[in-house]
Design a protein around this motif. Structure first.
Motif, PDB file in Angstrom:
ATOM      1  N   VAL A   1     -24.698  73.188   8.707  1.00 29.51           N
ATOM      2  CA  VAL A   1     -26.003  73.860   8.808  1.00 29.51           C
ATOM      3  C   VAL A   1     -25.827  75.348   8.562  1.00 29.51           C
ATOM      4  N   SER A   2     -26.532  75.869   7.569  1.00 32.07           N
ATOM      5  CA  SER A   2     -26.543  77.307   7.280  1.00 32.07           C
ATOM      6  C   SER A   2     -27.953  77.832   7.492  1.00 32.07           C
ATOM      7  N   GLY A   3     -28.034  79.070   7.989  1.00 32.83           N
ATOM      8  CA  GLY A   3     -29.348  79.670   8.176  1.00 32.83           C
ATOM      9  C   GLY A   3     -29.795  79.756   9.615  1.00 32.83           C
ATOM     10  N   GLY A   4     -28.930  79.334  10.542  1.00 36.23           N
ATOM     11  CA  GLY A   4     -29.280  79.430  11.950  1.00 36.23           C
ATOM     12  C   GLY A   4     -29.098  80.844  12.474  1.00 36.23           C
ATOM     13  N   PRO A   5     -29.373  81.069  13.756  1.00 39.41           N
ATOM     14  CA  PRO A   5     -29.222  82.398  14.350  1.00 39.41           C
ATOM     15  C   PRO A   5     -27.818  82.949  14.128  1.00 39.41           C
ATOM     16  N   GLY A   6     -27.758  84.145  13.578  1.00 41.81           N
ATOM     17  CA  GLY A   6     -26.479  84.779  13.320  1.00 41.81           C
ATOM     18  C   GLY A   6     -25.847  84.416  12.001  1.00 41.81           C
ATOM     19  N   TYR A   7     -26.407  83.422  11.293  1.00 45.42           N
ATOM     20  CA  TYR A   7     -25.842  82.989  10.013  1.00 45.42           C
ATOM     21  C   TYR A   7     -26.966  82.818   8.984  1.00 45.42           C
ATOM     22  N   PRO A   8     -27.618  83.910   8.583  1.00 44.26           N
ATOM     23  CA  PRO A   8     -28.761  83.802   7.665  1.00 44.26           C
ATOM     24  C   PRO A   8     -28.329  83.375   6.266  1.00 44.26           C
TER      25      PRO A   8
ATOM     26  N   GLN B   1     -27.194  82.100  18.867  1.00 50.03           N
ATOM     27  CA  GLN B   1     -26.128  81.221  18.421  1.00 50.03           C
ATOM     28  C   GLN B   1     -25.278  80.763  19.598  1.00 50.03           C
ATOM     29  N   GLU B   2     -25.053  81.644  20.552  1.00 51.43           N
ATOM     30  CA  GLU B   2     -24.273  81.285  21.737  1.00 51.43           C
ATOM     31  C   GLU B   2     -24.958  80.177  22.531  1.00 51.43           C
ATOM     32  N   GLN B   3     -26.277  80.271  22.671  1.00 44.84           N
ATOM     33  CA  GLN B   3     -27.015  79.246  23.399  1.00 44.84           C
ATOM     34  C   GLN B   3     -26.954  77.906  22.671  1.00 44.84           C
ATOM     35  N   ILE B   4     -27.048  77.944  21.341  1.00 48.23           N
ATOM     36  CA  ILE B   4     -26.954  76.717  20.550  1.00 48.23           C
ATOM     37  C   ILE B   4     -25.600  76.063  20.739  1.00 48.23           C
ATOM     38  N   GLU B   5     -24.542  76.858  20.681  1.00 47.58           N
ATOM     39  CA  GLU B   5     -23.193  76.316  20.835  1.00 47.58           C
ATOM     40  C   GLU B   5     -22.996  75.730  22.229  1.00 47.58           C
ATOM     41  N   GLN B   6     -23.516  76.392  23.250  1.00 47.61           N
ATOM     42  CA  GLN B   6     -23.391  75.884  24.608  1.00 47.61           C
ATOM     43  C   GLN B   6     -24.116  74.543  24.756  1.00 47.61           C
ATOM     44  N   MET B   7     -25.310  74.448  24.181  1.00 45.04           N
ATOM     45  CA  MET B   7     -26.078  73.212  24.243  1.00 45.04           C
ATOM     46  C   MET B   7     -25.360  72.086  23.495  1.00 45.04           C
ATOM     47  N   ASN B   8     -24.826  72.403  22.307  1.00 41.73           N
ATOM     48  CA  ASN B   8     -24.119  71.398  21.517  1.00 41.73           C
ATOM     49  C   ASN B   8     -22.878  70.887  22.240  1.00 41.73           C
ATOM     50  N   GLN B   9     -22.143  71.792  22.889  1.00 40.65           N
ATOM     51  CA  GLN B   9     -20.949  71.379  23.607  1.00 40.65           C
ATOM     52  C   GLN B   9     -21.294  70.528  24.825  1.00 40.65           C
ATOM     53  N   ALA B  10     -22.394  70.859  25.486  1.00 38.72           N
ATOM     54  CA  ALA B  10     -22.832  70.052  26.632  1.00 38.72           C
ATOM     55  C   ALA B  10     -23.222  68.652  26.173  1.00 38.72           C
TER      56      ALA B  10
ATOM     57  N   LYS C   1     -29.028  67.336  -4.553  1.00 40.21           N
ATOM     58  CA  LYS C   1     -29.485  66.051  -4.018  1.00 40.21           C
ATOM     59  C   LYS C   1     -28.861  65.721  -2.666  1.00 40.21           C
ATOM     60  N   ASP C   2     -27.738  66.363  -2.334  1.00 43.70           N
ATOM     61  CA  ASP C   2     -27.105  66.078  -1.052  1.00 43.70           C
ATOM     62  C   ASP C   2     -27.452  67.098   0.029  1.00 43.70           C
ATOM     63  N   SER C   3     -28.410  67.974  -0.253  1.00 38.71           N
ATOM     64  CA  SER C   3     -28.802  69.009   0.707  1.00 38.71           C
ATOM     65  C   SER C   3     -30.274  68.905   1.058  1.00 38.71           C
ATOM     66  N   ALA C   4     -30.646  69.530   2.153  1.00 32.91           N
ATOM     67  CA  ALA C   4     -32.043  69.571   2.586  1.00 32.91           C
ATOM     68  C   ALA C   4     -32.360  70.978   3.076  1.00 32.91           C
ATOM     69  N   VAL C   5     -33.551  71.462   2.739  1.00 33.65           N
ATOM     70  CA  VAL C   5     -33.993  72.797   3.153  1.00 33.65           C
ATOM     71  C   VAL C   5     -35.201  72.634   4.069  1.00 33.65           C
ATOM     72  N   GLN C   6     -35.141  73.277   5.229  1.00 34.77           N
ATOM     73  CA  GLN C   6     -36.224  73.215   6.201  1.00 34.77           C
ATOM     74  C   GLN C   6     -36.530  74.603   6.741  1.00 34.77           C
ATOM     75  N   PRO C   7     -37.789  74.862   7.120  1.00 33.20           N
ATOM     76  CA  PRO C   7     -38.097  76.132   7.784  1.00 33.20           C
ATOM     77  C   PRO C   7     -37.271  76.262   9.068  1.00 33.20           C
TER      78      PRO C   7
ATOM     79  N   TYR D   1     -34.765  75.247  14.909  1.00 37.57           N
ATOM     80  CA  TYR D   1     -34.320  75.993  16.093  1.00 37.57           C
ATOM     81  C   TYR D   1     -35.518  76.549  16.864  1.00 37.57           C
ATOM     82  N   PRO D   2     -35.460  76.508  18.190  1.00 34.04           N
ATOM     83  CA  PRO D   2     -36.512  77.140  18.989  1.00 34.04           C
ATOM     84  C   PRO D   2     -36.535  78.651  18.729  1.00 34.04           C
ATOM     85  N   GLU D   3     -37.686  79.247  18.919  1.00 34.12           N
ATOM     86  CA  GLU D   3     -37.829  80.685  18.697  1.00 34.12           C
ATOM     87  C   GLU D   3     -36.979  81.463  19.706  1.00 34.12           C
ATOM     88  N   ASN D   4     -36.325  82.517  19.229  1.00 31.17           N
ATOM     89  CA  ASN D   4     -35.537  83.443  20.044  1.00 31.17           C
ATOM     90  C   ASN D   4     -34.260  82.845  20.632  1.00 31.17           C
ATOM     91  N   VAL D   5     -33.860  81.655  20.192  1.00 32.25           N
ATOM     92  CA  VAL D   5     -32.603  81.099  20.674  1.00 32.25           C
ATOM     93  C   VAL D   5     -31.442  81.811  19.994  1.00 32.25           C
TER      94      VAL D   5
END
Length: 382
Positions: free
Chosen positions: A92-99, A129-138, A112-118, A123-127
């Motif tokens: 995933v590219s384009g998340g918080p901290g990785y525009p 990258q650290e919060q995303i990583e913590q949630m993913n690890q949990a 054909k092997d990729s997808a583009v989404q808003p 991602y929730p607003e104002n989340v």
């Protein structure tokens, strides 16, 4: 006498006017080209509010990474396998901290092997990258526990489970009567030793019936002889209209009879649960079930043995075939996204439970996979 010659006083000026018009046109085209170039160059730099999903790495749950086995089983005999059971991921590219920039977005739209989404759809607003990583690890930690539980249960192990109260939900008939950390022990006098015990009992109780819960208070859980308290209330209806529910959120604490360690870096989320469970089952099953086959897959795993849907399955299909897989185990609830997007050389098998997934692995291993279910429009679990 010579004949008179026609004379045009402006004849000498025409080439100059043509040259001037040509020069103006060239100048305009040149300026336009520069402007277009600058705009395109700017788009290659300006961050775009999009997320690009692409095939991520796959990992063999029967293999190793950095000289360490992904799955290590202690306190039990284990067996080697010649095949592979590869969990799949999404980059995933384009998340918080990785525009990402608009150039990358354009390439993603046409790949054909990729997808583009808003971004806001992912991602929730104002989340952060650290919060995303913590949630993913949990989610990964919970996934590994539930995979271990389901794998050991399928193999016939007795896995005792402590049902800890996390909270009572709003509107629960037991709201205000239980505290966080209390442990459920009985339902209508029957001992509860697993989440399945609880659900099975509740499914036999009509909604609205009086139920009696036995529980141990949080500060008495570790006591040698804890007192069991009882409370009663009318049960609420299950979502599908059958049986009862209590309106209590639980944290499950497992007592595994076999020690299983899963080591994997930079991977988060719950979608590897099924493949972790299959890897454990293969390790603990005598013989070589995969038999040299490369089988990939994805799907969440709950303590009931159900395989749940995941995101990014189309990208995972391409990642699987890229890394040599010939078969892919897909959650049946993702089948509508699979149809029409299967890469050449890959056979997709639809599964709803861990039992079905393990049966598919065994049949693929012996080359008896012709009758395994594939994804069809509107496919649903039975």
């Amino acid at each position: 006498m010579n004949a008179p010659q026609d004379h045009n006083p402006f004849a000498g000026a025409q080439p100059t006017q043509v040259r001037e018009r040509s020069s103006n046109r060239s100048r305009t085209l040149g300026i336009s080209s520069i402007v277009v170039f600058l705009v395109l160059a700017g788009l290659m730099i300006v961050p775009a509010p999009y997320v690009i999903k692409s095939p991520g790495p796959t990992h063999d749950t029967l293999g190793s990474a950095n000289a360490q086995d992904l799955i290590t089983v202690n306190d039990s005999q284990t067996y080697e396998a010649t095949g592979q059971l590869r969990l799949t991921t999404v980059g995933v590219s384009g998340g918080p901290g990785y525009p990402v920039n608009f150039g990358q977005v354009l390439r993603g739209w046409f790949a054909k092997d990729s997808a583009v989404q808003p971004r806001e759809a992912v991602y929730p607003e104002n989340v952060t990258q650290e919060q995303i990583e913590q949630m993913n690890q949990a989610e990964m930690a919970t996934s590994q526990e539930q995979a271990t539980y389901s794998a050991l249960k399928l193999l016939g192990y007795d896995v005792k489970t402590q049902l800890n109260v996390s909270m009572t939900l709003e509107g629960s008939p037991f709201e205000g009567q239980l505290e966080e950390g209390d442990v459920l022990s009985t339902l209508n006098g029957s001992t509860i030793t697993s989440y399945e015990d609880l659900i099975s009992l509740l499914d036999t109780i009509p909604a609205g019936s009086d139920v009696t819960l036995g529980y141990i208070e949080a500060d008495q859980v570790d006591s040698e002889n804890p007192e069991i308290h009882e409370i009663s209330a009318a049960s609420s209806a299950n979502e599908d209209g059958t049986g009862s529910r209590l309106g209590i959120a639980l944290n499950l604490d497992f007592d595994f009879p076999v020690s299983v360690d899963i080591t994997i870096d930079r991977i988060g989320g719950p979608s590897a649960g099924m493949m972790f469970a299959l890897g454990m089952i293969e390790r603990l099953t005598e013989g070589d079930q995969t038999n040299g086959q490369i089988i990939a897959g994805t799907g969440t795993m709950d303590t009931s043995g159900d395989v749940g849907s995941i995101g990014g399955i189309q990208q995972k299909l391409y990642g699987a075939v890229r890394d040599g897989a010939t078969h892919f185990l897909a959650p049946i609830d993702n089948c509508d996204e699979v149809i029409g997007h299967v890469p050449d050389g890959l056979r997709v098998v639809a599964v709803a439970t861990l039992d079905e997934a393990w049966d598919a692995v065994q049949k693929i291993g012996v080359g008896d996979d012709e009758d395994l279910p594939t994804c069809t429009a509107g496919a649903t679990r039975q």
